[in-house]
Design a protein around this motif. Structure first.
Motif, PDB file in Angstrom:
ATOM      1  N   THR A   1       0.854  -1.190   0.000  1.00  0.00           N
ATOM      2  CA  THR A   1       0.000   0.000   0.000  1.00  0.00           C
ATOM      3  C   THR A   1       0.888   1.238   0.000  1.00  0.00           C
ATOM      4  OG1 THR A   1      -0.120  -0.098   2.424  1.00  0.00           O
ATOM      5  CG2 THR A   1      -1.923  -1.102   1.181  1.00  0.00           C
ATOM      6  N   PRO A   2       0.508   2.283  -0.730  1.00  0.00           N
ATOM      7  CA  PRO A   2       1.318   3.511  -0.767  1.00  0.00           C
ATOM      8  C   PRO A   2       1.611   4.027   0.640  1.00  0.00           C
ATOM      9  CG  PRO A   2      -0.386   3.587  -2.433  1.00  0.00           C
ATOM     10  CD  PRO A   2      -0.673   2.372  -1.606  1.00  0.00           C
ATOM     11  N   GLY A   3       2.840   4.462   0.821  1.00  0.00           N
ATOM     12  CA  GLY A   3       3.277   4.960   2.124  1.00  0.00           C
ATOM     13  C   GLY A   3       4.139   3.970   2.873  1.00  0.00           C
TER      14      GLY A   3
ATOM     15  N   ASP B   1       6.178   2.700  -8.608  1.00  0.00           N
ATOM     16  CA  ASP B   1       5.834   2.120  -7.302  1.00  0.00           C
ATOM     17  C   ASP B   1       7.091   1.686  -6.553  1.00  0.00           C
ATOM     18  OD1 ASP B   1       3.155   2.521  -7.698  1.00  0.00           O
ATOM     19  OD2 ASP B   1       2.725   0.454  -8.305  1.00  0.00           O
ATOM     20  N   ALA B   2       8.062   1.098  -7.270  1.00  0.00           N
ATOM     21  CA  ALA B   2       9.292   0.644  -6.624  1.00  0.00           C
ATOM     22  C   ALA B   2      10.064   1.821  -6.041  1.00  0.00           C
ATOM     23  CB  ALA B   2      10.157  -0.118  -7.629  1.00  0.00           C
ATOM     24  N   LEU B   3      10.150   2.919  -6.781  1.00  0.00           N
ATOM     25  CA  LEU B   3      10.853   4.104  -6.291  1.00  0.00           C
ATOM     26  C   LEU B   3      10.124   4.725  -5.107  1.00  0.00           C
ATOM     27  CD1 LEU B   3      11.767   5.704  -9.723  1.00  0.00           C
ATOM     28  CD2 LEU B   3      13.372   4.668  -8.120  1.00  0.00           C
ATOM     29  N   ALA B   4       8.797   4.717  -5.175  1.00  0.00           N
ATOM     30  CA  ALA B   4       8.023   5.279  -4.066  1.00  0.00           C
ATOM     31  C   ALA B   4       8.160   4.432  -2.808  1.00  0.00           C
ATOM     32  CB  ALA B   4       6.544   5.375  -4.468  1.00  0.00           C
ATOM     33  N   ALA B   5       8.305   3.122  -2.994  1.00  0.00           N
ATOM     34  CA  ALA B   5       8.362   2.222  -1.839  1.00  0.00           C
ATOM     35  C   ALA B   5       9.741   2.176  -1.199  1.00  0.00           C
ATOM     36  CB  ALA B   5       7.948   0.814  -2.257  1.00  0.00           C
ATOM     37  N   ALA B   6      10.791   2.409  -1.982  1.00  0.00           N
ATOM     38  CA  ALA B   6      12.147   2.290  -1.443  1.00  0.00           C
ATOM     39  C   ALA B   6      12.392   3.367  -0.389  1.00  0.00           C
ATOM     40  CB  ALA B   6      13.170   2.403  -2.565  1.00  0.00           C
TER      41      ALA B   6
END
Length: 316
Positions: free
Chosen positions: A204-206, A224-229
């Protein structure tokens, strides 16, 4: 012998051709199982992969196993490095400057009844491994190499973005490497269910992870991968984009100080892949959802392209 050749996008034709002869250092292998890979689907769907284009009818297929002329069951390493260039001598045969690779460019692959291949690239299969499992040692090797690049440590948090066959194998290898917090994204419900069966939880985002693996070849998966790292984390790009371009928001990666690694096939992974399957730490045969005989290779490609299942196998 029967051969399936790709003549153009979506154009797979079956034909009878003379059987190959084994040259010096080669061994004849009767092909028993061929996995259709995402990169095969690039050849099938776009008539090429990256900057390599289809300029002649090609026998695709680089995930395969069979039985040698003298009766040995083997997995076939599709990569034939020169073992003499600077990169080979530095321990990077996957980056060989004169690499031959089955089912790519001028080198015909495994979608045929018989192939002559260098003896040094044939990997003996233990009795407990089926020939279908032997064919899937190659994508498992790709997953092992990707996880190596991710520097996954015991107890690490890991995200896998895209859960096709490679993503599902990356998920299992990361778990075997000690990752204890596994998160995934996948738009197809049946593939998301497979990821959950291997311990993946829907991201989930965040939520942040230490290592993120982009395994879909799409800009959405990479975003999504960059946002999750998490800041200071690693992102490994495993997927291959359709249009040979990868783009991302630079400020996100820069401000987080992320390390990006691009994964290129595999190297020195077959012994580890066999041990992971033998010990039950990684399942490969459970990924197989469709099997076709060689004469139904066009149908096999159509099913693989539809992503109706997970792994499609052709059995010459």
């Amino acid at each position: 012998m029967r051969v399936a050749r790709l003549h153009g996008p979506g154009d797979v034709r079956l034909a009878d051709e003379p059987a190959p002869t084994a040259g010096p250092g080669d061994m004849l292998v009767r092909v028993s199982a061929v996995g259709l890979c995402g990169s095969d689907l690039h050849w099938y769907g776009q008539g090429g992969i990256g900057d390599a284009r289809l300029d002649r009818p090609l026998v695709a297929g680089h995930e395969f196993a069979g039985v040698t002329a003298d009766g040995r069951r083997v997995a076939v390493d599709p990569a034939v490095p020169c073992n003499a260039c600077d990169l080979c001598l530095a321990g990077h045969p996957n980056l060989c400057r004169r690499l031959r690779f089955a089912g790519h460019g001028a080198e015909d692959g495994g979608l045929r009844e018989c192939i002559a291949w260098p003896e040094r690239c044939l990997v003996p299969l233990p009795g407990a491994l089926s020939l279908a499992a032997g064919a899937l040692l190659e994508p498992l090797g790709v997953a092992i190499h990707a996880v190596d690049l991710g520097h996954v440590r015991a107890g690490a948090s890991v995200g896998v973005f895209g859960c096709g066959p490679i993503g599902l194998l990356v998920l299992q290898v990361a778990r075997a490497a000690g990752a204890s917090d596994l998160w995934v994204t996948e738009p197809l419900p049946h593939r998301l269910a497979a990821a959950r069966a291997f311990g993946g939880q829907a991201w989930t985002p965040g939520r942040e992870v230490e290592v993120a693996f982009e395994c879909a070849g799409t800009s959405g998966a990479l975003d999504d991968a960059l946002a999750a790292a998490r800041p200071g984390g690693r992102v490994v790009l495993v997927g291959i984009p359709d249009d040979d371009r990868t783009a991302f928001t630079a400020s996100i990666a820069r401000r987080k100080g992320l390390t990006l690694a691009l994964s290129r096939r595999m190297k020195h992974t077959y012994p580890r892949a066999i041990r992971l399957v033998q010990t039950g730490q990684v399942e490969v045969e459970s990924l197989i959802t469709h099997r076709f005989p060689l004469d139904q290779t066009p149908e096999a490609f159509a099913v693989a392209q539809s992503r109706a299942g997970v792994k499609v196998i052709v059995e010459p």
